[in-house]
Design a protein around this motif. Sequence first.
Motif, mmCIF file in Angstrom:
data_model
loop_
_atom_site.group_PDB
_atom_site.id
_atom_site.type_symbol
_atom_site.label_atom_id
_atom_site.label_comp_id
_atom_site.label_asym_id
_atom_site.label_seq_id
_atom_site.Cartn_x
_atom_site.Cartn_y
_atom_site.Cartn_z
ATOM 1 N N THR A 90 10.339 -6.174 5.800
ATOM 2 C CA THR A 90 9.936 -7.571 5.598
ATOM 3 C C THR A 90 8.515 -7.663 5.063
ATOM 4 O O THR A 90 8.225 -8.509 4.229
ATOM 5 C CB THR A 90 10.059 -8.396 6.898
ATOM 6 O OG1 THR A 90 9.162 -7.907 7.896
ATOM 7 C CG2 THR A 90 11.486 -8.391 7.420
ATOM 8 N N TYR A 91 7.672 -6.777 5.524
ATOM 9 C CA TYR A 91 6.277 -6.759 5.077
ATOM 10 C C TYR A 91 6.188 -6.370 3.605
ATOM 11 O O TYR A 91 5.519 -7.023 2.803
ATOM 12 C CB TYR A 91 5.491 -5.799 5.958
ATOM 13 C CG TYR A 91 4.018 -5.731 5.667
ATOM 14 C CD1 TYR A 91 3.195 -6.835 5.874
ATOM 15 C CD2 TYR A 91 3.439 -4.561 5.202
ATOM 16 C CE1 TYR A 91 1.831 -6.771 5.625
ATOM 17 C CE2 TYR A 91 2.078 -4.488 4.951
ATOM 18 C CZ TYR A 91 1.282 -5.588 5.160
ATOM 19 O OH TYR A 91 -0.065 -5.511 4.907
ATOM 20 N N GLU A 92 6.889 -5.309 3.239
ATOM 21 C CA GLU A 92 6.855 -4.840 1.851
ATOM 22 C C GLU A 92 7.590 -5.794 0.911
ATOM 23 O O GLU A 92 7.100 -6.101 -0.176
ATOM 24 C CB GLU A 92 7.442 -3.430 1.754
ATOM 25 C CG GLU A 92 6.627 -2.368 2.468
ATOM 26 C CD GLU A 92 5.233 -2.178 1.884
ATOM 27 O OE1 GLU A 92 5.030 -2.423 0.676
ATOM 28 O OE2 GLU A 92 4.340 -1.781 2.659
ATOM 29 N N HIS A 93 8.762 -6.266 1.327
ATOM 30 C CA HIS A 93 9.572 -7.135 0.471
ATOM 31 C C HIS A 93 8.854 -8.456 0.176
ATOM 32 O O HIS A 93 8.999 -9.017 -0.913
ATOM 33 C CB HIS A 93 10.926 -7.398 1.128
ATOM 34 C CG HIS A 93 11.850 -8.214 0.278
ATOM 35 N ND1 HIS A 93 12.492 -7.699 -0.828
ATOM 36 C CD2 HIS A 93 12.220 -9.515 0.365
ATOM 37 C CE1 HIS A 93 13.223 -8.641 -1.381
ATOM 38 N NE2 HIS A 93 13.084 -9.752 -0.684
ATOM 39 N N SER A 94 8.075 -8.941 1.139
ATOM 40 C CA SER A 94 7.352 -10.204 0.960
ATOM 41 C C SER A 94 5.993 -9.994 0.292
ATOM 42 O O SER A 94 5.174 -10.911 0.274
ATOM 43 C CB SER A 94 7.160 -10.889 2.310
ATOM 44 O OG SER A 94 6.246 -10.159 3.115
ATOM 45 N N LYS A 95 5.786 -8.802 -0.257
ATOM 46 C CA LYS A 95 4.499 -8.462 -0.878
ATOM 47 C C LYS A 95 3.351 -8.649 0.117
ATOM 48 O O LYS A 95 2.311 -9.182 -0.194
ATOM 49 C CB LYS A 95 4.282 -9.269 -2.152
ATOM 50 C CG LYS A 95 5.310 -8.940 -3.226
ATOM 51 C CD LYS A 95 5.075 -9.748 -4.478
ATOM 52 C CE LYS A 95 6.003 -9.402 -5.588
ATOM 53 N NZ LYS A 95 7.402 -9.387 -5.361
ATOM 54 N N ARG A 96 3.615 -8.221 1.350
ATOM 55 C CA ARG A 96 2.634 -8.200 2.448
ATOM 56 C C ARG A 96 2.189 -9.592 2.896
ATOM 57 O O ARG A 96 1.104 -9.760 3.419
ATOM 58 C CB ARG A 96 1.446 -7.323 2.083
ATOM 59 C CG ARG A 96 1.873 -5.901 1.777
ATOM 60 C CD ARG A 96 0.731 -5.038 1.400
ATOM 61 N NE ARG A 96 1.255 -3.673 1.185
ATOM 62 C CZ ARG A 96 0.502 -2.655 0.955
ATOM 63 N NH1 ARG A 96 -0.807 -2.780 0.884
ATOM 64 N NH2 ARG A 96 1.037 -1.475 0.772
ATOM 65 N N LYS A 97 3.081 -10.582 2.717
ATOM 66 C CA LYS A 97 2.769 -11.945 3.163
ATOM 67 C C LYS A 97 3.432 -12.282 4.491
ATOM 68 O O LYS A 97 2.972 -13.171 5.202
ATOM 69 C CB LYS A 97 3.190 -12.963 2.102
ATOM 70 C CG LYS A 97 2.364 -12.856 0.839
ATOM 71 C CD LYS A 97 2.792 -13.858 -0.179
ATOM 72 C CE LYS A 97 1.938 -13.682 -1.440
ATOM 73 N NZ LYS A 97 2.457 -14.450 -2.554
#
Length: 110
Positions: A90-97
Motif C-alpha cells: 500500500t505504501y509503494e503503490h500509493s507512491k508513499r502517500k
Amino acid sequence: AGGPRAQRNLHFDDVRTQMTAEQLAQEFNKRNPRHKVAFVACYVLELLERIGRPCCCVEPLLEGRYHKHNNNDGHVGSDRDTPQAFSHFTYEHSKRKLLVCDIQGVADFY
C-alpha cells in the motif's frame, strides 16, 4: 469529543478508510500473491428511534481465530508474511502517500 455532527463524520471517515483499504487489496490481489486479502464491508447505521438519531459503525462478525497482525507503531504481532507484504504494497503503490496498517482479522480477511 466534538458534537454529534463531528461523531457522525468520524463514522463516515471510518467507512471511507475501510473502502480505500479494500480498493488497495484488490490491486494487491491483481499481482497474484500466494494469499489474497480482503476487507470487510462496514456501514454507518443511524439509530432513528434514539434521541438525537446517533450513528454507529457496524461490520459483520468474522468467524475464526482473530489476530492483530501489525499496528501503526511498527509492531508485528504475527508470523504471517501476507499482512506485512500488503502494508508495504500500500505504501509503494500509493507512491508513499498511504500506508494501510493496524491489520487485524481472521486469516487474510481484515
